[in-house]
Design a protein around this motif. Structure first.
Motif, PDB file in Angstrom:
ATOM      1  N   THR A 107       0.836  -1.200   0.000  1.00  0.00           N
ATOM      2  CA  THR A 107       0.000   0.000   0.000  1.00  0.00           C
ATOM      3  C   THR A 107       0.871   1.250   0.000  1.00  0.00           C
ATOM      4  N   GLY A 108       2.058   1.144   0.585  1.00  0.00           N
ATOM      5  CA  GLY A 108       2.976   2.290   0.594  1.00  0.00           C
ATOM      6  C   GLY A 108       3.410   2.679  -0.811  1.00  0.00           C
ATOM      7  N   GLU A 109       3.594   1.689  -1.682  1.00  0.00           N
ATOM      8  CA  GLU A 109       3.968   1.976  -3.072  1.00  0.00           C
ATOM      9  C   GLU A 109       2.865   2.757  -3.778  1.00  0.00           C
ATOM     10  N   VAL A 110       1.618   2.365  -3.513  1.00  0.00           N
ATOM     11  CA  VAL A 110       0.482   3.050  -4.136  1.00  0.00           C
ATOM     12  C   VAL A 110       0.322   4.459  -3.553  1.00  0.00           C
ATOM     13  N   MET A 111       0.486   4.569  -2.238  1.00  0.00           N
ATOM     14  CA  MET A 111       0.356   5.868  -1.599  1.00  0.00           C
ATOM     15  C   MET A 111       1.442   6.835  -2.075  1.00  0.00           C
ATOM     16  N   ALA A 112       2.630   6.303  -2.339  1.00  0.00           N
ATOM     17  CA  ALA A 112       3.743   7.138  -2.783  1.00  0.00           C
ATOM     18  C   ALA A 112       3.446   7.816  -4.115  1.00  0.00           C
ATOM     19  N   GLU A 113       2.649   7.130  -4.961  1.00  0.00           N
ATOM     20  CA  GLU A 113       2.357   7.677  -6.285  1.00  0.00           C
ATOM     21  C   GLU A 113       1.019   8.406  -6.353  1.00  0.00           C
ATOM     22  N   THR A 114       0.327   8.506  -5.241  1.00  0.00           N
ATOM     23  CA  THR A 114      -0.950   9.224  -5.215  1.00  0.00           C
ATOM     24  C   THR A 114      -0.882  10.364  -4.194  1.00  0.00           C
ATOM     25  N   LEU A 115      -1.168  10.049  -2.943  1.00  0.00           N
ATOM     26  CA  LEU A 115      -1.197  11.082  -1.904  1.00  0.00           C
ATOM     27  C   LEU A 115       0.146  11.783  -1.731  1.00  0.00           C
ATOM     28  N   TYR A 116       1.215  11.005  -1.602  1.00  0.00           N
ATOM     29  CA  TYR A 116       2.518  11.608  -1.355  1.00  0.00           C
ATOM     30  C   TYR A 116       3.024  12.368  -2.578  1.00  0.00           C
ATOM     31  N   ALA A 117       2.763  11.844  -3.768  1.00  0.00           N
ATOM     32  CA  ALA A 117       3.181  12.528  -4.983  1.00  0.00           C
ATOM     33  C   ALA A 117       2.491  13.891  -5.086  1.00  0.00           C
ATOM     34  N   LYS A 118       1.191  13.901  -4.774  1.00  0.00           N
ATOM     35  CA  LYS A 118       0.444  15.155  -4.807  1.00  0.00           C
ATOM     36  C   LYS A 118       0.953  16.116  -3.745  1.00  0.00           C
ATOM     37  N   PHE A 119       1.230  15.582  -2.568  1.00  0.00           N
ATOM     38  CA  PHE A 119       1.714  16.402  -1.458  1.00  0.00           C
ATOM     39  C   PHE A 119       3.075  17.026  -1.782  1.00  0.00           C
ATOM     40  N   MET A 120       3.925  16.250  -2.457  1.00  0.00           N
ATOM     41  CA  MET A 120       5.270  16.723  -2.798  1.00  0.00           C
ATOM     42  C   MET A 120       5.308  17.511  -4.098  1.00  0.00           C
ATOM     43  N   GLY A 121       4.160  17.577  -4.776  1.00  0.00           N
ATOM     44  CA  GLY A 121       4.092  18.355  -6.003  1.00  0.00           C
ATOM     45  C   GLY A 121       4.815  17.721  -7.182  1.00  0.00           C
ATOM     46  N   ARG A 122       4.856  16.392  -7.220  1.00  0.00           N
ATOM     47  CA  ARG A 122       5.498  15.716  -8.347  1.00  0.00           C
ATOM     48  C   ARG A 122       4.483  14.887  -9.128  1.00  0.00           C
ATOM     49  N   ALA A 123       4.849  14.512 -10.327  1.00  0.00           N
ATOM     50  CA  ALA A 123       3.954  13.752 -11.188  1.00  0.00           C
ATOM     51  C   ALA A 123       3.863  12.291 -10.727  1.00  0.00           C
ATOM     52  N   LYS A 124       2.724  11.711 -10.964  1.00  0.00           N
ATOM     53  CA  LYS A 124       2.500  10.305 -10.642  1.00  0.00           C
ATOM     54  C   LYS A 124       3.243   9.414 -11.626  1.00  0.00           C
ATOM     55  N   ASP A 125       3.969   8.433 -11.103  1.00  0.00           N
ATOM     56  CA  ASP A 125       4.658   7.459 -11.942  1.00  0.00           C
ATOM     57  C   ASP A 125       3.693   6.297 -12.176  1.00  0.00           C
ATOM     58  N   GLU A 126       3.098   6.265 -13.363  1.00  0.00           N
ATOM     59  CA  GLU A 126       2.043   5.282 -13.657  1.00  0.00           C
ATOM     60  C   GLU A 126       2.552   3.845 -13.575  1.00  0.00           C
ATOM     61  N   ALA A 127       3.784   3.599 -13.970  1.00  0.00           N
ATOM     62  CA  ALA A 127       4.322   2.249 -13.941  1.00  0.00           C
ATOM     63  C   ALA A 127       4.494   1.766 -12.499  1.00  0.00           C
ATOM     64  N   LYS A 128       5.016   2.627 -11.642  1.00  0.00           N
ATOM     65  CA  LYS A 128       5.184   2.262 -10.236  1.00  0.00           C
ATOM     66  C   LYS A 128       3.829   2.094  -9.558  1.00  0.00           C
ATOM     67  N   TYR A 129       2.877   2.942  -9.939  1.00  0.00           N
ATOM     68  CA  TYR A 129       1.527   2.838  -9.373  1.00  0.00           C
ATOM     69  C   TYR A 129       0.886   1.503  -9.753  1.00  0.00           C
ATOM     70  N   ALA A 130       1.000   1.126 -11.025  1.00  0.00           N
ATOM     71  CA  ALA A 130       0.411  -0.139 -11.499  1.00  0.00           C
ATOM     72  C   ALA A 130       1.063  -1.328 -10.800  1.00  0.00           C
ATOM     73  N   ALA A 131       2.369  -1.275 -10.609  1.00  0.00           N
ATOM     74  CA  ALA A 131       3.070  -2.369  -9.939  1.00  0.00           C
ATOM     75  C   ALA A 131       2.623  -2.477  -8.486  1.00  0.00           C
ATOM     76  N   GLY A 132       2.447  -1.332  -7.842  1.00  0.00           N
ATOM     77  CA  GLY A 132       1.978  -1.319  -6.463  1.00  0.00           C
ATOM     78  C   GLY A 132       0.561  -1.853  -6.339  1.00  0.00           C
ATOM     79  N   MET A 133      -0.299  -1.468  -7.272  1.00  0.00           N
ATOM     80  CA  MET A 133      -1.687  -1.912  -7.230  1.00  0.00           C
ATOM     81  C   MET A 133      -1.797  -3.418  -7.429  1.00  0.00           C
TER      82      MET A 133
END
Length: 204
Positions: A107-133
């Motif tokens: 779940t941390g991998e998914v959170m890193a590319e959604t909530l944390y990415a938004k919080f840090m102002g960076r773009a979502k890495d779709e490949a990392k998000y898909a792997a996490g999901m």
């Protein structure tokens, strides 16, 4: 007792929930992580990892959220949140360790590319998000089988339920859908209906 924590930490959330469930006299101290308070010498003296939550109890300092849950539940053994029989205790520890080694990282991998990415102002890495999901769905499958015919992971409510559900409280912004996992969905609803959990939810 004092709990040094941050409202948006899922690890701190579960400790807050168990504090409320047990009705323990604990003072919540917010650590301003944006200002780097978790890296100050004073905080590192309590927790050399520089992470929240950290429990302070009359000169005794404890870190790692699952260890804190065990300590709090042991303060009130009559609650039943931490079984005292060998099999019951082992089953709770099994889920706590699975959470730490498997479910939380997924779940941390998914959170890193959604909530944390938004919080840090960076773009979502779709490949990392898909792997996490993919890992999250794998883990939800394990939970789905474990919860079949049961209200809670170990049959009755324990700290294992509070620990594992903490990773799913922000499932909507994470894009995690529980429709394919009806037993998990019902379990999450039972946990979120508890007053102790509602009082501990992050301010979104």
């Amino acid at each position: 007792m004092k709990l040094h924590e941050h409202p948006m930490s899922s690890a701190a959330f579960k400790v807050r929930a168990v504090v409320h469930e047990l009705g323990l006299p604990v003072t919540f101290v917010t650590v301003d992580m944006m200002k780097g308070e978790h890296k100050t010498p004073a905080f590192l003296a309590m927790n050399p990892n520089g992470k929240v939550p950290t429990l302070e109890d009359d000169g005794f300092y404890l870190w790692e959220s699952n260890a804190i849950l065990c300590y709090l539940a042991a303060r009130k053994p009559e609650s039943g949140l931490l079984p005292t029989d060998a099999r019951g205790m082992a089953q709770v520890q099994q889920w706590l360790q699975w959470h730490a080694t498997t479910f939380a990282p997924s779940t941390g991998e998914v959170m890193a590319e959604t909530l944390y990415a938004k919080f840090m102002g960076r773009a979502k890495d779709e490949a990392k998000y898909a792997a996490g999901m993919e890992k999250v769905r794998r883990d939800l499958g394990v939970l789905e089988k474990a919860l079949a015919g049961k209200e809670y992971l170990c049959g009755k409510l324990t700290i294992a339920d509070f620990s594992l559900v903490s990773t799913l409280l922000l499932r909507a912004p994470m894009g995690v859908d529980l429709e394919a996992f009806p037993h998990v969905k019902a379990w999450v609803a039972r946990m979120e209906a508890r007053e102790s959990v509602r009082k501990s939810l992050p301010p979104l």
